[in-house]
Design an enzyme around this catalytic site. Structure first.
Site, mmCIF file in Angstrom:
data_model
loop_
_atom_site.group_PDB
_atom_site.id
_atom_site.type_symbol
_atom_site.label_atom_id
_atom_site.label_comp_id
_atom_site.label_asym_id
_atom_site.label_seq_id
_atom_site.Cartn_x
_atom_site.Cartn_y
_atom_site.Cartn_z
ATOM 1 N N ILE A 202 -23.390 53.206 18.687
ATOM 2 C CA ILE A 202 -23.872 52.910 17.343
ATOM 3 C C ILE A 202 -25.343 52.546 17.424
ATOM 4 O O ILE A 202 -25.718 51.580 18.096
ATOM 5 C CB ILE A 202 -23.092 51.734 16.706
ATOM 6 C CG1 ILE A 202 -21.588 51.984 16.772
ATOM 7 C CG2 ILE A 202 -23.557 51.515 15.264
ATOM 8 C CD1 ILE A 202 -21.133 53.242 16.097
ATOM 9 N N GLY B 115 -19.294 54.562 7.548
ATOM 10 C CA GLY B 115 -20.309 54.784 8.575
ATOM 11 C C GLY B 115 -19.921 54.074 9.857
ATOM 12 O O GLY B 115 -18.728 53.933 10.159
ATOM 13 N N GLU B 116 -20.894 53.655 10.632
ATOM 14 C CA GLU B 116 -20.751 52.958 11.913
ATOM 15 C C GLU B 116 -19.814 53.688 12.887
ATOM 16 O O GLU B 116 -19.225 53.078 13.778
ATOM 17 C CB GLU B 116 -20.317 51.497 11.736
ATOM 18 C CG GLU B 116 -18.940 51.229 11.176
ATOM 19 C CD GLU B 116 -18.676 49.756 10.846
ATOM 20 O OE1 GLU B 116 -17.597 49.269 11.221
ATOM 21 O OE2 GLU B 116 -19.538 49.109 10.226
ATOM 22 N N GLY B 117 -19.667 55.002 12.739
ATOM 23 C CA GLY B 117 -18.840 55.776 13.657
ATOM 24 C C GLY B 117 -17.355 55.700 13.384
ATOM 25 O O GLY B 117 -16.551 56.223 14.164
#
Length: 338
Positions: free
Chosen positions: A70, A304-306
């Site tokens: 990240i 988001g954030e993977g």
């Protein structure tokens, strides 16, 4: 190690992309034809196994070591009120990642992914790209190399994600500039702005595109002018993974926007990438279509954030388990093919 010491080195790497191992992919495809199931009955799970075989160079690919990375960065464009949250939230969320309290921590653990968080000059936002390039040449190269440094030989899978208040505006600008399209086509709610906020984002990007209108539209110049440090780092990680033949799982709109300028210069860059999911951000489906990537999942996620890619990593593990652990017709003493 500096993977991209100069702009020319970055451009040369993008122009000369490594290919998958066709012999290994063919061997995996032949194995699929001998497994105790009707041919094609596992659908995309079969395709995933063959894809990984090609990039790992072996008939039976495996995921022994996988990593989520990240990247986090702050954006000067937030001065225009394009986000529902203040820029200070970026550092706060990075602290949450490091403390183990975010969604990506839980999702990476379940998927067997080691987690690395790379904050990039959070105390120094990029420039307001409505009136200046977001980054200098040197800053963009540093961001690209920060991404490349997070990728190393020995990884079997790389999951990428980001954190950065204001980065859905940068993502929309990257897509609009990469594909010479209107800003409104790419703009969405991001962190949850209302219709007025979406209009404000669109106006900001329109001004941005006009200000940079006479500048070169190369991948590097687009990243440095209207991107962000975390987005450039994702681009660097994707390109370095290609050099090392490591398959990449992409996350949502912002993550995929990092590859848009690269794909505009060389569409083959997506060859080692899988789209983990299609997010609820409206521009993401449009971008995946441009990139010719079919998402593995569609769960209306937009964190988001993977997070979406980490969930999809479980699908990859399932695909490889079926490929490697099923018996062939000969091994199971089953007559003929189904």
């Amino acid at each position: 190690m500096t993977s991209f010491a100069t702009v020319s080195a970055f451009e040369a790497a993008l122009a000369d992309l490594r290919a998958a191992n066709a012999d290994a992919a063919d061997a995996a495809r032949a194995r699929q034809q001998q497994l105790t199931k009707p041919l094609g009955s596992l659908g995309r799970l079969e395709e995933i196994a063959i894809f990984f075989a090609g990039w790992q160079g072996r008939e039976r690919p495996a995921i022994d070591r996988a990593r989520t990375v990240i990247f986090a960065g702050n954006h000067g464009v937030t001065v225009h009120g394009v986000s529902a949250y203040p820029a200070s939230v970026t550092a706060q969320m990075v602290a949450n990642f490091q403390a183990g309290g975010a969604a990506i921590n839980a999702l990476s653990t379940v998927a067997g992914l080691e987690l690395r968080v790379v904050p990039l000059d959070l105390d120094r936002p990029t420039a307001d790209f409505t009136t200046a390039p977001a980054m200098t040449v040197e800053e963009c190269l540093r961001a690209l190399n920060a991404g490349a440094a997070a990728v190393e030989e020995g990884l079997d899978l790389l999951v990428l994600g980001e954190m950065g208040i204001g980065n859905s505006t940068a993502a929309a600008a990257l897509c609009a500039r990469s594909y010479a399209t209107e800003a409104a086509y790419w703009v969405g709610p991001g962190t949850g702005v209302d219709s007025e906020g979406i209009g404000r984002k669109t106006q900001v990007i329109d001004r941005t595109l006009a200000w940079h209108g006479d500048a070169p539209c190369s991948a590097f110049e687009t990243l440095r002018r209207v991107g962000g440090r975390e987005i450039a780092a994702i681009a660097g990680a994707i390109l370095r993974a290609r050099q090392l033949a490591i398959p990449v799982l992409l996350d949502g709109f912002i993550c995929c926007s990092a590859i848009a300028p690269l794909a505009a210069d060389n569409p083959a860059i997506t060859g080692h990438c899988l789209a983990g999911h299609c997010s609820a951000e409206p521009g993401h489906a449009r971008l995946l279509d441009r990139l010719q990537l079919a998402p593995l999942l569609s769960l209306d996620m937009r964190l988001g954030e993977g997070s979406g890619a980490a969930v999809a990593a479980n699908i990859v593990r399932v695909a490889l388990a079926a490929h490697n652990q099923m018996a062939t017709f000969a091994e199971a003493a089953v007559s003929g093919s189904l």
